[in-house]
Design an enzyme around this catalytic site. Structure first.
Site, PDB file in Angstrom:
ATOM      1  N   ASP A 175       0.825  -1.212   0.000  1.00  0.00           N
ATOM      2  CA  ASP A 175       0.000   0.000   0.000  1.00  0.00           C
ATOM      3  C   ASP A 175       0.859   1.263   0.000  1.00  0.00           C
ATOM      4  OD1 ASP A 175      -2.288   1.498   0.042  1.00  0.00           O
ATOM      5  OD2 ASP A 175      -2.681   1.228   2.179  1.00  0.00           O
ATOM      6  N   GLY A 176       0.321   2.316  -0.576  1.00  0.00           N
ATOM      7  CA  GLY A 176       0.980   3.624  -0.501  1.00  0.00           C
ATOM      8  C   GLY A 176       1.573   4.109  -1.813  1.00  0.00           C
ATOM      9  N   TRP A 232       2.817   7.976  -2.520  1.00  0.00           N
ATOM     10  CA  TRP A 232       4.243   8.163  -2.857  1.00  0.00           C
ATOM     11  C   TRP A 232       4.355   9.073  -4.081  1.00  0.00           C
ATOM     12  CZ3 TRP A 232       7.373   7.282  -7.075  1.00  0.00           C
ATOM     13  CH2 TRP A 232       8.765   7.221  -6.850  1.00  0.00           C
ATOM     14  N   ASN A 255     -10.571  -2.708  -6.186  1.00  0.00           N
ATOM     15  CA  ASN A 255      -9.793  -1.784  -7.038  1.00  0.00           C
ATOM     16  C   ASN A 255     -10.441  -1.573  -8.412  1.00  0.00           C
ATOM     17  OD1 ASN A 255      -6.504  -2.856  -5.835  1.00  0.00           O
ATOM     18  ND2 ASN A 255      -7.787  -1.148  -5.156  1.00  0.00           N
TER      19      ASN A 255
HETATM   20  C1  FPP Z   1      -2.049   0.165  -3.298  1.00  0.00           C
HETATM   21  O1  FPP Z   1      -1.555   1.491  -3.304  1.00  0.00           O
HETATM   22  C2  FPP Z   1      -1.478  -0.598  -4.391  1.00  0.00           C
HETATM   23  C3  FPP Z   1      -2.184  -1.101  -5.442  1.00  0.00           C
HETATM   24  C4  FPP Z   1      -3.633  -0.917  -5.574  1.00  0.00           C
HETATM   25  C5  FPP Z   1      -1.528  -1.825  -6.548  1.00  0.00           C
HETATM   26  C6  FPP Z   1      -0.266  -2.566  -6.220  1.00  0.00           C
HETATM   27  C7  FPP Z   1       0.489  -2.727  -7.484  1.00  0.00           C
HETATM   28  C8  FPP Z   1       1.840  -2.736  -7.614  1.00  0.00           C
HETATM   29  C9  FPP Z   1       2.752  -2.692  -6.466  1.00  0.00           C
HETATM   30  C10 FPP Z   1       2.515  -2.770  -8.954  1.00  0.00           C
HETATM   31  C11 FPP Z   1       2.073  -3.816  -9.882  1.00  0.00           C
HETATM   32  C12 FPP Z   1       2.129  -5.186  -9.300  1.00  0.00           C
HETATM   33  C13 FPP Z   1       2.939  -6.174  -9.730  1.00  0.00           C
HETATM   34  C14 FPP Z   1       2.848  -7.519  -9.124  1.00  0.00           C
HETATM   35  C15 FPP Z   1       3.920  -5.974 -10.803  1.00  0.00           C
HETATM   36  P1  FPP Z   1      -2.580   2.706  -3.440  1.00  0.00           P
HETATM   37  O2  FPP Z   1      -2.649   3.070  -4.863  1.00  0.00           O
HETATM   38  O3  FPP Z   1      -3.896   2.347  -2.816  1.00  0.00           O
HETATM   39  O4  FPP Z   1      -1.847   3.792  -2.605  1.00  0.00           O
HETATM   40  P2  FPP Z   1      -2.514   5.007  -1.801  1.00  0.00           P
HETATM   41  O5  FPP Z   1      -3.253   4.405  -0.641  1.00  0.00           O
HETATM   42  O6  FPP Z   1      -1.320   5.786  -1.377  1.00  0.00           O
HETATM   43  O7  FPP Z   1      -3.399   5.753  -2.748  1.00  0.00           O
END
Ligand code: FPP
Length: 254
Positions: free
Chosen positions: A25-26, A30, A73
């Site tokens: 998460d994050g 970031w 998502n």
């Molecule tokens: C949550 O951060 C993260 C996700 C919804 C996606 C995770 C995806 C990756 C790490 C990259 C692609 C994956 C692979 C396996 C190559 P957020 O967007 O909810 O962060 P926020 O809470 O700061 O908005």
């Protein structure tokens, strides 16, 4: 401060979890902190996926399950979803050799029918190509939701009962577990969530029943090997009691 390699040596000397789940998460925050589009956070996050997987493989962990895209998502803006799907395809292409060369078995859980064919097909192909590998299972939870998984498991058991394959009394933890998409994987010993959020967000609800929860304030794109090793060191400080008392767990004095 300890160097990454000395931290790794320390962590190796104590019992390691067999199976780690990670809520990455994050990424969005970031990127926003840097005035960048959210997708740049996901892109940097994909680099951390590579590093953490490498480190887990080097340490000899049996299984790592990453929450790459939740069922919820799908409600995000369409351009972010498209960007995440493109990143997943890119990841599969780039990591193919590393996964195959390192005897990693790629596995996927979630409702794959919803994924675009450009992601689903290479994903399933790499899962098949790596199916006989035995070093580590890397599971990507994509279009995954734990409640949805539990409902499906309950439905399958009900069907088995209706068809006379199983009695209602035959539904026990083992039978239930066998219907989950993680069936066959070791119990989740440790769940990490980055970014300071203290939630489980519909991830592996059944599977984390006895997991140690490790929450890190680091945003996922900054979660490098050092932070991963710190999380493992934190896990190693915990006493896992599984309902017993501390005294019961201590070896009897000679
Ligand atoms: C949550 O951060 C993260 C996700 C919804 C996606 C995770 C995806 C990756 C790490 C990259 C692609 C994956 C692979 C396996 C190559 P957020 O967007 O909810 O962060 P926020 O809470 O700061 O908005």
């Amino acid at each position: 401060m300890k160097s990454v390699s000395s931290l790794e040596q320390l962590v190796k000397q104590r019992p390691l979890p067999k199976h780690i789940g990670i809520i990455m998460d994050g990424n969005g925050r970031w990127a926003e902190l840097r005035g960048l589009p959210r997708l740049e956070g996901h892109r940097e996050g994909a680099n951390r996926v590579r590093e953490v997987t490498r480190c887990a493989r080097r340490l000899g962990l049996q299984a790592v399950t990453l929450y790459a895209f939740s069922m919820q998502n799908w409600m995000r803006p369409w351009d972010e979803i498209e960007g995440l799907m493109a990143l997943l395809s890119e990841y599969l292409l780039k990591e193919r050799h590393e996964i195959l060369d390192n005897q990693i078995k790629l596995n996927v859980i979630g409702e794959l029918a919803r994924l675009p064919a450009e992601v689903r097909e290479p994903l399933l192909e790499l899962c098949e190509a790596s199916a006989s590998h035995t070093e580590m299972v890397l599971t990507l939870a994509v279009s995954y939701g734990s409640r949805e998984e539990l409902v499906l498991a309950a439905r399958r058991l009900a069907q088995k009962v209706a068809q006379g394959e199983l009695s209602a009394e035959g539904i026990d933890e083992v039978a239930f577990e066998a219907e989950l998409s993680t069936s066959g994987l070791p119990e989740v010993d440790m769940l990490v969530r980055t970014s300071g959020e203290l939630r489980i967000s519909n991830f592996l609800l059944w599977q984390i029943a006895y997991a140690e929860l490790v929450f890190s304030s680091t945003l996922w794109p900054d979660f490098q090997e050092a932070q991963f090793l710190d999380a493992l060191a934190e896990y190693q400080q915990r006493e896992r009691r599984f309902g017993y008392t501390s005294a019961q767990l201590r070896p009897p004095s000679p």
